[in-house]
Design a protein around this motif. Structure first.
Motif, PDB file in Angstrom:
ATOM      1  N   GLU A  17      39.117  37.113  38.453  1.00  0.00           N
ATOM      2  CA  GLU A  17      40.116  36.850  37.424  1.00  0.00           C
ATOM      3  C   GLU A  17      40.871  38.125  37.057  1.00  0.00           C
ATOM      4  O   GLU A  17      42.107  38.130  36.956  1.00  0.00           O
ATOM      5  N   ALA A  18      40.119  39.217  36.850  1.00  0.00           N
ATOM      6  CA  ALA A  18      40.754  40.477  36.470  1.00  0.00           C
ATOM      7  C   ALA A  18      41.636  41.015  37.599  1.00  0.00           C
ATOM      8  O   ALA A  18      42.725  41.554  37.357  1.00  0.00           O
ATOM      9  N   TYR A  19      41.150  40.863  38.818  1.00  0.00           N
ATOM     10  CA  TYR A  19      41.886  41.392  39.964  1.00  0.00           C
ATOM     11  C   TYR A  19      43.241  40.708  40.132  1.00  0.00           C
ATOM     12  O   TYR A  19      44.239  41.351  40.473  1.00  0.00           O
ATOM     13  N   LEU A  20      43.298  39.420  39.882  1.00  0.00           N
ATOM     14  CA  LEU A  20      44.530  38.651  40.098  1.00  0.00           C
ATOM     15  C   LEU A  20      45.554  38.856  38.983  1.00  0.00           C
ATOM     16  O   LEU A  20      46.703  38.409  39.114  1.00  0.00           O
ATOM     17  N   GLU A  21      45.171  39.517  37.907  1.00  0.00           N
ATOM     18  CA  GLU A  21      46.128  39.790  36.839  1.00  0.00           C
ATOM     19  C   GLU A  21      47.295  40.607  37.387  1.00  0.00           C
ATOM     20  O   GLU A  21      47.110  41.655  37.991  1.00  0.00           O
ATOM     21  N   GLY A  22      48.517  40.119  37.179  1.00  0.00           N
ATOM     22  CA  GLY A  22      49.697  40.850  37.614  1.00  0.00           C
ATOM     23  C   GLY A  22      50.011  40.732  39.094  1.00  0.00           C
ATOM     24  O   GLY A  22      51.025  41.270  39.552  1.00  0.00           O
ATOM     25  N   LYS A  23      49.150  40.061  39.845  1.00  0.00           N
ATOM     26  CA  LYS A  23      49.372  39.946  41.294  1.00  0.00           C
ATOM     27  C   LYS A  23      49.959  38.603  41.702  1.00  0.00           C
ATOM     28  O   LYS A  23      50.146  38.347  42.901  1.00  0.00           O
ATOM     29  N   GLN A  24      50.223  37.745  40.765  1.00  0.00           N
ATOM     30  CA  GLN A  24      50.748  36.424  41.068  1.00  0.00           C
ATOM     31  C   GLN A  24      52.057  36.199  40.318  1.00  0.00           C
ATOM     32  O   GLN A  24      52.312  36.864  39.305  1.00  0.00           O
ATOM     33  N   PRO A  25      52.971  35.325  40.772  1.00  0.00           N
ATOM     34  CA  PRO A  25      52.802  34.395  41.895  1.00  0.00           C
ATOM     35  C   PRO A  25      52.975  35.036  43.268  1.00  0.00           C
ATOM     36  O   PRO A  25      52.421  34.578  44.243  1.00  0.00           O
ATOM     37  N   ALA A  26      53.769  36.095  43.370  1.00  0.00           N
ATOM     38  CA  ALA A  26      53.911  36.804  44.644  1.00  0.00           C
ATOM     39  C   ALA A  26      52.842  37.889  44.686  1.00  0.00           C
ATOM     40  O   ALA A  26      52.839  38.803  43.853  1.00  0.00           O
ATOM     41  N   PHE A  27      51.921  37.781  45.647  1.00  0.00           N
ATOM     42  CA  PHE A  27      50.783  38.676  45.674  1.00  0.00           C
ATOM     43  C   PHE A  27      51.232  40.116  45.900  1.00  0.00           C
ATOM     44  O   PHE A  27      51.895  40.435  46.888  1.00  0.00           O
ATOM     45  N   ASP A  28      50.865  40.984  44.973  1.00  0.00           N
ATOM     46  CA  ASP A  28      51.178  42.416  45.053  1.00  0.00           C
ATOM     47  C   ASP A  28      49.874  43.175  44.958  1.00  0.00           C
ATOM     48  O   ASP A  28      49.273  43.269  43.885  1.00  0.00           O
ATOM     49  N   ILE A  29      49.410  43.734  46.063  1.00  0.00           N
ATOM     50  CA  ILE A  29      48.094  44.360  46.110  1.00  0.00           C
ATOM     51  C   ILE A  29      48.004  45.592  45.225  1.00  0.00           C
ATOM     52  O   ILE A  29      46.910  46.010  44.835  1.00  0.00           O
ATOM     53  N   SER A  30      49.139  46.187  44.874  1.00  0.00           N
ATOM     54  CA  SER A  30      49.121  47.404  44.062  1.00  0.00           C
ATOM     55  C   SER A  30      49.196  47.141  42.569  1.00  0.00           C
ATOM     56  O   SER A  30      49.064  48.064  41.770  1.00  0.00           O
ATOM     57  N   ALA A  31      49.386  45.880  42.172  1.00  0.00           N
ATOM     58  CA  ALA A  31      49.566  45.555  40.763  1.00  0.00           C
ATOM     59  C   ALA A  31      48.233  45.239  40.084  1.00  0.00           C
ATOM     60  O   ALA A  31      47.203  45.066  40.734  1.00  0.00           O
ATOM     61  N   GLY A  32      48.294  45.156  38.761  1.00  0.00           N
ATOM     62  CA  GLY A  32      47.129  44.731  37.994  1.00  0.00           C
ATOM     63  C   GLY A  32      46.152  45.853  37.685  1.00  0.00           C
ATOM     64  O   GLY A  32      46.303  46.983  38.136  1.00  0.00           O
ATOM     65  N   PRO A  33      45.106  45.534  36.908  1.00  0.00           N
ATOM     66  CA  PRO A  33      44.128  46.546  36.493  1.00  0.00           C
ATOM     67  C   PRO A  33      43.207  47.015  37.616  1.00  0.00           C
ATOM     68  O   PRO A  33      42.552  48.049  37.483  1.00  0.00           O
ATOM     69  N   ILE A  34      43.137  46.245  38.722  1.00  0.00           N
ATOM     70  CA  ILE A  34      42.310  46.648  39.864  1.00  0.00           C
ATOM     71  C   ILE A  34      43.204  46.643  41.100  1.00  0.00           C
ATOM     72  O   ILE A  34      43.287  45.648  41.830  1.00  0.00           O
ATOM     73  N   PRO A  35      43.911  47.729  41.365  1.00  0.00           N
ATOM     74  CA  PRO A  35      44.773  47.765  42.546  1.00  0.00           C
ATOM     75  C   PRO A  35      43.964  47.952  43.822  1.00  0.00           C
ATOM     76  O   PRO A  35      42.807  48.357  43.791  1.00  0.00           O
ATOM     77  N   GLY A  36      44.597  47.637  44.952  1.00  0.00           N
ATOM     78  CA  GLY A  36      43.918  47.803  46.231  1.00  0.00           C
ATOM     79  C   GLY A  36      43.143  46.557  46.619  1.00  0.00           C
ATOM     80  O   GLY A  36      43.276  45.499  46.014  1.00  0.00           O
ATOM     81  N   GLU A  37      42.318  46.682  47.656  1.00  0.00           N
ATOM     82  CA  GLU A  37      41.537  45.548  48.134  1.00  0.00           C
ATOM     83  C   GLU A  37      40.311  45.308  47.260  1.00  0.00           C
ATOM     84  O   GLU A  37      39.820  46.217  46.591  1.00  0.00           O
ATOM     85  N   LEU A  38      39.808  44.087  47.304  1.00  0.00           N
ATOM     86  CA  LEU A  38      38.578  43.740  46.609  1.00  0.00           C
ATOM     87  C   LEU A  38      37.832  42.710  47.445  1.00  0.00           C
ATOM     88  O   LEU A  38      38.366  41.642  47.743  1.00  0.00           O
ATOM     89  N   HIS A  39      36.618  43.039  47.855  1.00  0.00           N
ATOM     90  CA  HIS A  39      35.789  42.142  48.665  1.00  0.00           C
ATOM     91  C   HIS A  39      34.639  41.652  47.796  1.00  0.00           C
ATOM     92  O   HIS A  39      33.823  42.454  47.336  1.00  0.00           O
ATOM     93  N   LEU A  40      34.584  40.354  47.575  1.00  0.00           N
ATOM     94  CA  LEU A  40      33.582  39.784  46.683  1.00  0.00           C
ATOM     95  C   LEU A  40      32.511  39.041  47.475  1.00  0.00           C
ATOM     96  O   LEU A  40      32.760  38.520  48.558  1.00  0.00           O
ATOM     97  N   ALA A  41      31.308  38.991  46.907  1.00  0.00           N
ATOM     98  CA  ALA A  41      30.134  38.506  47.634  1.00  0.00           C
ATOM     99  C   ALA A  41      29.565  37.210  47.086  1.00  0.00           C
ATOM    100  O   ALA A  41      28.378  36.938  47.271  1.00  0.00           O
ATOM    101  N   ALA A  42      30.383  36.401  46.423  1.00  0.00           N
ATOM    102  CA  ALA A  42      29.880  35.112  45.944  1.00  0.00           C
ATOM    103  C   ALA A  42      29.369  34.299  47.131  1.00  0.00           C
ATOM    104  O   ALA A  42      30.092  34.089  48.106  1.00  0.00           O
TER     105      ALA A  42
END
Length: 328
Positions: A17-42
């Motif tokens: 949820e935090a990662y997607l802040e500011g990255k939508q609707p057009a995905f911008d990998i540099s935007a939001g509070p967590i820029p860059g890639e994020l690999h999750l292990a759910a």
């Protein structure tokens, strides 16, 4: 184990949820509070909880680029890990490592974004323990996409030659980014790689935390007793894309649906219900997990970002030229 798994799942979903802040609707990998890639292990929780249940703080654990569930199971400071992911100066690596390069010496945990590169350090830690006549062990987690890497195979060889107290844990989630294992590897299961190094290779076919616990009990015990390494191969599932923003166009819909249905947390909850736990017990666990994760994320958001001068700190500098009167 159940609480660790619930905490890890809650953590990954809240990070998403935090990662997607500011990255939508057009995905911008540099935007939001967590820029860059994020690999999750759910979907990977059972492997970490089942293995790390047998470990101590003085045991060493290395993890791959999908590390949070392993870090939580090993006891890494959740607030400082979250601050690191948010790039804050109070993070584990002062905000410079990000989520793929976490390091917590208090519990001997580290991870790397380079495929299979946690294996050599784990073998080194195991060799150090052996030389010191200590009974600590090392565990290297990796994905099934790493089992053909030289770093992995060379580590297996060195561990076998010296009978080192190390356990290699392959988390098989069926997809090496977008590539299924059968297209690139000539063995049906990573556990078969152990045959070439004269070490036990154990396959856990279902992401069942109890089954992982039992297999890890033998593997970790074998290492701690000085009887050498083990390769443990655990079937897990990936409930999210390889990275956040991955459209997963390569992945059949039925595979995605099957991953959602194969939930190791629900499996363990069913086992615990048979042993007498009830809704109130599970509600308490979930409430503690939610509170712990919320506090970590809120604390991380409030932490200061590193100043520009921090770019010159904690780096390798060659002082020899300056000491001899030469230029830097």
């Amino acid at each position: 184990m159940y609480e660790q798994m619930v905490t890890a799942r809650e953590y990954e979903e809240r990070l998403q949820e935090a990662y997607l802040e500011g990255k939508q609707p057009a995905f911008d990998i540099s935007a939001g509070p967590i820029p860059g890639e994020l690999h999750l292990a759910a979907g990977h929780e059972a492997s970490a909880a089942g293995v790390c249940a047998h470990l101590r703080d003085d045991d060493t654990v290395t993890a791959p680029h999908r590390p949070h569930h392993v870090a939580i199971a090993k006891g890494v400071d959740l607030k400082r890990m979250t601050a690191e992911i948010f790039g804050r100066e109070t993070g584990l690596c002062k905000g410079k490592g990000g989520h793929m390069h976490l390091f917590d010496p208090d519990v001997n945990f580290a991870c790397s974004g380079i495929i299979a590169q946690g294996c050599p350090p784990a073998v080194g830690a195991a060799m150090a323990a052996d030389k010191r006549n200590e009974d600590s062990v090392a565990v290297a987690f990796l994905g099934e996409g790493a089992v053909d890497q030289g770093a992995f195979l060379e580590s297996l060889n060195l561990a076998a030659v010296h009978d080192l107290p190390v356990v290699f844990v392959v988390e098989d989630n069926d997809w090496a980014i977008s590539m299924p294992q059968e297209r690139v590897t000539d063995v049906e299961a990573a556990a078969q790689r152990a045959d070439g190094f004269d070490m036990p290779g154990v396959r856990v076919d279902h992401d069942d935390a109890v089954a992982v616990y039992e297999a890890a009990h033998e593997a970790v015990g074998r290492a701690r007793d000085g009887n050498g390494p083990t390769l443990l191969d655990v079937q897990v599932h990936r409930r999210m894309g390889h990275f956040m923003g991955d459209a997963e166009a390569y992945r059949p819909d039925e595979d995605k649906e099957a991953a959602q249905e194969r939930d190791s947390i629900e499996r363990l909850e069913a086992d615990l219900r048979e042993r007498g736990l009830d809704d109130a017990d599970f509600d308490d666990v979930r409430a503690r997990a939610e509170q712990r994760v919320s506090e970590a994320i809120e604390w991380a958001r409030e932490q200061p970002e590193p100043g520009p001068e921090a770019a010159h700190e904690d780096v390798f500098v060659d002082d020899s030229a300056a000491a001899s009167g030469g230029e830097d």
